[in-house]
Design a protein around this motif. Structure first.
Motif, PDB file in Angstrom:
ATOM      1  N   ALA A 125       0.813  -1.224   0.000  1.00  0.00           N
ATOM      2  CA  ALA A 125       0.000   0.000   0.000  1.00  0.00           C
ATOM      3  C   ALA A 125       0.839   1.263   0.000  1.00  0.00           C
ATOM      4  N   ASP A 126       2.058   1.194   0.511  1.00  0.00           N
ATOM      5  CA  ASP A 126       2.902   2.387   0.536  1.00  0.00           C
ATOM      6  C   ASP A 126       3.402   2.772  -0.850  1.00  0.00           C
ATOM      7  N   PHE A 127       3.129   1.947  -1.868  1.00  0.00           N
ATOM      8  CA  PHE A 127       3.507   2.287  -3.243  1.00  0.00           C
ATOM      9  C   PHE A 127       2.305   2.744  -4.077  1.00  0.00           C
ATOM     10  N   ASN A 128       1.161   2.978  -3.445  1.00  0.00           N
ATOM     11  CA  ASN A 128      -0.050   3.339  -4.189  1.00  0.00           C
ATOM     12  C   ASN A 128       0.071   4.652  -4.942  1.00  0.00           C
ATOM     13  N   ASP A 129       0.924   5.557  -4.486  1.00  0.00           N
ATOM     14  CA  ASP A 129       1.043   6.860  -5.147  1.00  0.00           C
ATOM     15  C   ASP A 129       1.754   6.767  -6.497  1.00  0.00           C
ATOM     16  N   ALA A 130       2.434   5.680  -6.756  1.00  0.00           N
ATOM     17  CA  ALA A 130       3.164   5.527  -8.019  1.00  0.00           C
ATOM     18  C   ALA A 130       2.203   5.203  -9.151  1.00  0.00           C
ATOM     19  N   SER A 131       2.526   5.673 -10.343  1.00  0.00           N
ATOM     20  CA  SER A 131       1.698   5.362 -11.511  1.00  0.00           C
ATOM     21  C   SER A 131       1.829   3.900 -11.899  1.00  0.00           C
ATOM     22  N   SER A 132       2.971   3.290 -11.584  1.00  0.00           N
ATOM     23  CA  SER A 132       3.159   1.860 -11.809  1.00  0.00           C
ATOM     24  C   SER A 132       4.365   1.387 -11.010  1.00  0.00           C
ATOM     25  N   VAL A 133       4.422   0.109 -10.758  1.00  0.00           N
ATOM     26  CA  VAL A 133       5.560  -0.477 -10.056  1.00  0.00           C
ATOM     27  C   VAL A 133       5.992  -1.749 -10.784  1.00  0.00           C
ATOM     28  N   HIS A 134       7.238  -2.133 -10.567  1.00  0.00           N
ATOM     29  CA  HIS A 134       7.763  -3.433 -10.963  1.00  0.00           C
ATOM     30  C   HIS A 134       8.168  -4.176  -9.697  1.00  0.00           C
ATOM     31  N   ILE A 135       7.888  -5.451  -9.659  1.00  0.00           N
ATOM     32  CA  ILE A 135       8.293  -6.309  -8.549  1.00  0.00           C
ATOM     33  C   ILE A 135       9.406  -7.217  -9.047  1.00  0.00           C
ATOM     34  N   ALA A 136      10.447  -7.401  -8.247  1.00  0.00           N
ATOM     35  CA  ALA A 136      11.600  -8.188  -8.697  1.00  0.00           C
ATOM     36  C   ALA A 136      12.075  -9.145  -7.616  1.00  0.00           C
ATOM     37  N   PHE A 137      12.528 -10.322  -8.060  1.00  0.00           N
ATOM     38  CA  PHE A 137      13.310 -11.237  -7.231  1.00  0.00           C
ATOM     39  C   PHE A 137      14.757 -11.142  -7.713  1.00  0.00           C
ATOM     40  N   ARG A 138      15.669 -10.945  -6.760  1.00  0.00           N
ATOM     41  CA  ARG A 138      17.078 -10.761  -7.109  1.00  0.00           C
ATOM     42  C   ARG A 138      17.919 -11.860  -6.460  1.00  0.00           C
ATOM     43  N   VAL A 139      18.590 -12.650  -7.285  1.00  0.00           N
ATOM     44  CA  VAL A 139      19.517 -13.667  -6.796  1.00  0.00           C
ATOM     45  C   VAL A 139      20.898 -13.041  -6.612  1.00  0.00           C
ATOM     46  N   LYS A 140      21.482 -13.237  -5.436  1.00  0.00           N
ATOM     47  CA  LYS A 140      22.874 -12.849  -5.192  1.00  0.00           C
ATOM     48  C   LYS A 140      23.592 -14.092  -4.664  1.00  0.00           C
ATOM     49  N   ASN A 141      24.250 -14.787  -5.576  1.00  0.00           N
ATOM     50  CA  ASN A 141      25.007 -15.989  -5.233  1.00  0.00           C
ATOM     51  C   ASN A 141      26.502 -15.676  -5.257  1.00  0.00           C
ATOM     52  N   ASN A 142      27.216 -16.213  -4.308  1.00  0.00           N
ATOM     53  CA  ASN A 142      28.652 -15.963  -4.187  1.00  0.00           C
ATOM     54  C   ASN A 142      29.463 -17.103  -4.796  1.00  0.00           C
ATOM     55  N   LYS A 143      30.773 -16.901  -4.871  1.00  0.00           N
ATOM     56  CA  LYS A 143      31.694 -17.895  -5.425  1.00  0.00           C
ATOM     57  C   LYS A 143      32.264 -18.746  -4.300  1.00  0.00           C
ATOM     58  N   TYR A 144      32.147 -20.078  -4.486  1.00  0.00           N
ATOM     59  CA  TYR A 144      32.623 -21.009  -3.467  1.00  0.00           C
ATOM     60  C   TYR A 144      33.527 -22.051  -4.114  1.00  0.00           C
ATOM     61  N   ALA A 145      34.696 -22.248  -3.521  1.00  0.00           N
ATOM     62  CA  ALA A 145      35.678 -23.164  -4.103  1.00  0.00           C
ATOM     63  C   ALA A 145      35.251 -24.617  -3.995  1.00  0.00           C
ATOM     64  N   THR A 146      34.448 -24.936  -2.989  1.00  0.00           N
ATOM     65  CA  THR A 146      34.133 -26.344  -2.752  1.00  0.00           C
ATOM     66  C   THR A 146      32.647 -26.664  -2.753  1.00  0.00           C
ATOM     67  N   SER A 147      31.811 -25.721  -3.104  1.00  0.00           N
ATOM     68  CA  SER A 147      30.368 -26.010  -3.137  1.00  0.00           C
ATOM     69  C   SER A 147      29.692 -25.257  -4.270  1.00  0.00           C
ATOM     70  N   ALA A 148      28.554 -25.805  -4.662  1.00  0.00           N
ATOM     71  CA  ALA A 148      27.762 -25.163  -5.712  1.00  0.00           C
ATOM     72  C   ALA A 148      26.953 -24.010  -5.132  1.00  0.00           C
ATOM     73  N   GLN A 149      26.496 -23.143  -6.009  1.00  0.00           N
ATOM     74  CA  GLN A 149      25.659 -22.027  -5.584  1.00  0.00           C
ATOM     75  C   GLN A 149      24.213 -22.506  -5.367  1.00  0.00           C
ATOM     76  N   ARG A 150      23.425 -21.617  -4.789  1.00  0.00           N
ATOM     77  CA  ARG A 150      22.047 -21.927  -4.480  1.00  0.00           C
ATOM     78  C   ARG A 150      21.176 -21.962  -5.745  1.00  0.00           C
ATOM     79  N   LYS A 151      20.254 -22.901  -5.787  1.00  0.00           N
ATOM     80  CA  LYS A 151      19.234 -22.978  -6.835  1.00  0.00           C
ATOM     81  C   LYS A 151      17.915 -22.504  -6.233  1.00  0.00           C
TER      82      LYS A 151
END
Length: 344
Positions: free
Chosen positions: A149-175
């Motif tokens: 509701a705090d974004f109601n004043d905007a004419s439009s909004v975009h919603i986003a999911f942002r993945v931030k995966n790090n580099k690991y020498a011995t493991s895979a990143q998150r899926k």
């Protein structure tokens, strides 16, 4: 002889024109249209008979219930409490690793390329959801109902999911998997309108800001701006474009993969959008008797029949009938209102 035929043809044309004009001029407003009921107070389950004194070409009925109110027939915008719900699953990698899936909202995103994403103003609302996955599993966790509701004043909004995966020498990143995102505008009068309620009308796109040229790189499996599943089967990373949920970010099982910064973004939406209330056309022909119909106010399940509807709760209802006479050239309407009280 030719002249004689010509005169006959002209005579026929004149007669036809006069007939058409007479029919056109004869179309009048149904000003004498009246609706009556035996009384104005009924109990739940009673049959209410609406009587008509005339039979106009068309009659449209607004019941007065939520979503079917005459006064809201042209309402398309109203600030309410838009709420967001979605499901996520977290798979692969070590729980101790600080890979993250963030939830953000922008009111000024201008494009889906990296420059526009970086230059847009994003509000991180990840903490508004307390129900993120806490274990690695293929099952999904349903989010909180998150108010925007705090974004109601905007004419439009975009919603986003942002993945931030790090580099690991011995493991895979998150899926990560995302599915069943719903965005609904809940209005003060108790009605609601779906803004996003399925994959297609949400309009997902993806953008990669890091590690997007590494061989075997995996992005979100939807298209970028300019890509669509109807024109392209794969996005620019060679990943098959999804046309249904779930949406997946899959970095693969390799270790020592460079860090990722990848965005999954909806199409723009005005959070104040509402659906128009609609009536039911109960008569739509020129001829034929139509003296009334029965309406049962009921707060329990029942059997539907022609022109039989159910109200969910007792109360006071502003019932409206719109009667009209129409032809191809013009139309006349009259509106009649009744107020009925339904008691338990």
């Amino acid at each position: 002889m030719k002249k004689k035929y010509l005169n006959i043809g002209l005579s026929i044309a004149v007669v036809a024109t006069m007939t058409a004009c007479t029919k056109y001029d004869a179309l009048v407003a149904p000003d004498d249209f009246q609706v009556t009921t035996e009384k104005t107070t009924y109990k739940v389950g009673d049959s209410v008979i609406f009587n008509f004194n005339t039979g106009p070409n068309q009659i449209t009925f607004y019941s007065g219930e939520m979503g079917k109110r005459y006064e809201n027939r042209e309402r398309t915008m109203m600030a309410g409490n838009p709420k967001l719900v979605f499901q996520t699953s977290m798979q692969q990698g070590l729980l101790a690793n600080p890979d993250s899936l963030q939830l953000l909202v922008s009111t000024n995103l201008r494009g889906y390329d990296s420059a526009n994403i970086v230059n847009a103003t994003w509000t991180n609302i990840t903490s508004r959801n307390t129900k993120w996955p806490t274990t690695l599993a293929t099952t999904y966790v349903t989010s909180d109902s998150i108010s925007l509701a705090d974004f109601n004043d905007a004419s439009s909004v975009h919603i986003a999911f942002r993945v931030k995966n790090n580099k690991y020498a011995t493991s895979a990143q998150r899926k990560w998997n995302v599915q069943n995102l719903n965005l609904t505008n809940f209005l003060p009068d108790g009605t609601n309108s779906f803004l996003f309620n399925n994959f297609a009308n949400t309009g997902w796109v993806q953008a990669s800001l890091k590690n997007n040229s590494t061989p075997g790189f995996m992005a979100w499996n939807v298209g970028e701006g300019g890509f669509s599943s109807s024109n392209n089967s794969v996005n620019s990373h060679g990943i098959t474009i999804r046309s249904a949920y779930p949406i997946t970010f899959d970095p693969g099982t390799a270790t020592n993969v460079d860090e990722n910064d990848d965005w999954l973004i909806t199409s723009p939406v005005d959070l104040k959008t509402v659906r128009r209330d609609v009536g039911v056309t109960i008569k739509n022909d020129i001829n034929g008797a139509f003296n009334g119909f029965t309406y049962v106010y009921n707060n329990e399940p029942g059997i539907y029949a022609k022109y039989l509807y159910f109200f969910r709760t007792p109360g006071v209802y502003n019932v409206t009938f719109v009667a009209g006479n129409y032809n191809n050239d013009k139309q006349h309407q009259v509106v009649k209102h009744l107020q009925l009280t339904i008691t338990p």
